[in-house]
Write a protein that holds these residues in place. Sequence first.
Motif, PDB file in Angstrom:
ATOM      1  N   ASN A 281       0.912  -1.421   0.040  1.00 15.79           N
ATOM      2  CA  ASN A 281       0.072  -0.045   0.053  1.00 15.79           C
ATOM      3  C   ASN A 281       0.955   1.287   0.258  1.00 15.79           C
ATOM      4  OD1 ASN A 281      -2.803  -0.685  -0.084  1.00 15.79           O
ATOM      5  ND2 ASN A 281      -2.637  -1.451   1.969  1.00 15.79           N
ATOM      6  N   ASN A 285       1.212   3.951  -2.862  1.00 15.44           N
ATOM      7  CA  ASN A 285       0.724   5.436  -2.607  1.00 15.44           C
ATOM      8  C   ASN A 285       2.135   6.388  -3.226  1.00 15.44           C
ATOM      9  OD1 ASN A 285      -1.556   5.038  -1.681  1.00 15.44           O
ATOM     10  ND2 ASN A 285      -1.030   5.156   0.437  1.00 15.44           N
ATOM     11  N   LYS A 336      -7.439  10.951  -4.957  1.00 11.86           N
ATOM     12  CA  LYS A 336      -7.283  10.423  -6.168  1.00 11.86           C
ATOM     13  C   LYS A 336      -8.552  10.298  -7.198  1.00 11.86           C
ATOM     14  CE  LYS A 336      -3.508   7.816  -4.670  1.00 11.86           C
ATOM     15  NZ  LYS A 336      -2.895   6.659  -4.190  1.00 11.86           N
ATOM     16  N   GLY A 345      -6.459   2.003   1.408  1.00 15.60           N
ATOM     17  CA  GLY A 345      -5.045   1.719   1.645  1.00 15.60           C
ATOM     18  C   GLY A 345      -4.443   1.942   2.877  1.00 15.60           C
TER      19      GLY A 345
HETATM   20 MG   LIG Z   1      -3.532   3.993  -1.534  1.00 14.78          MG
END
Ligand SMILES: [Mg+2]
Length: 382
Positions: A281, A285, A336, A345
């Motif tokens: 995760n 990111n 996002k 996440g």
């Molecule tokens: Mg993420």
Amino acid sequence: MDVSERFLQTALDGIHDCINIVDKNFQIIFVNEAASKRAGKNWRSLLGNTCYAQLWGKNAPCENCVTRKAFETGKPQQTIKWEIGNDGKKHFMEHFVFPIVEKDDTVEYTVEIFRDITERKLLEEEREQQRLELGKRIRELRHAYEELKSLQNQLLQAEKMASVGLLASSLAHELDTPLATISGYCELLAEGIDDNHLLGHVKTISEQVTKCQKTTRSLLDFSRKSNGERKWCNIHHLISSILSLVEHRLILHKIKLHTLFDNQLPLLFVDGNQIQQVILNLVNNAVDAQPQGGDIFIETRMNHATKSVELLFEDNGVGIPHENRKHIFSPFFTTKDPGKGTGLGLSICKNIIIAHDGRITLENRNGNGTKFVISLPVSEAP
Ligand SMILES: [Mg+2]
Ligand SMILES: Nc1ncnc2c1ncn2[C@@H]1O[C@H](COP(=O)(O)OP(=O)(O)OP(=O)(O)O)[C@@H](O)[C@H]1O
């Protein structure tokens, strides 16, 4: 004592308030029974003597004497003072002074009235105390109500999350097989297609299906409680094996990986899959934060003071604006574009790390980018 004086004396003796009349020299020229009783003296012995000596036990007029003020101003005066009564208790006395104004506006005499207002005062104090108590209770109740409301909101949120979790797991189960089937058929189709244009379409379908699988699986992971299967793991093996899976993604996005591993680290008693999920995760990111390419730094170190292993994840990406910092660990918080991030996440990461009695924090980074520090306690024994 003539008749009118006797009338006055009798009338005023019948009053419970202490009444006396003094002249300009503060000499008592009249006193009723209540006043002589309060002084504990015979009324005859009071007459002709000064009020300050006989009534207040002083050898000079009292400070802030309202009687003197009434003589000076020719206006009625009022004050409240307390004294120790014959019963040895504190008494609140309301003191009124009425000047007897002559025709030429001079004041020869004043009438003094003392009223014992102890009971009223105590009642007032008691009422004030009750009022304060009531205020306190109301504040406590309001506070409890606020707390209850916030707990109720949390409960609603938790319920919502639980139902999302249930929904997610059933959804993931329902979707997993058809998605895998579509994915498989895409591969078969791709093998039989020579036309690059059509191949592109199939690839797009395949990519989108992979995305759907990723989302449903991360939802499933989020809703699934850890089965608690922990083993002694080498954290560097966990990092390396999960990084090998994303290697192609890093190359594709022009991301350079820099690792700095402390080889003296002890083994950790963890659920390896879950820790790998956290790493994945964080790396994903960091990749998303550097659309033009960049760097990811992963460092491991021992913190002897806290007896924990620390994992540092840094990148040179866009960073996290101040106003978002407190939200990033909340489920579904994402900056996002729709369909690109579920916002689950970091909340999954936090859940996993907390389940391992560890901590994950967002730290300030010198320069641009983002820095996360994970700290995992070193277990003595499983
Ligand atoms: Mg993420
Ligand atoms: N390394 C990073 N650099 C910049 N912003 C980050 C970084 N890591 C997290 N964020 C911010 O925190 C938000 C939440 O991250 P999180 O991983 O929880 O969800 P997501 O990445 O948006 O979606 P998902 O991980 O479910 O695909 C991101 O949308 C992004 O705004």
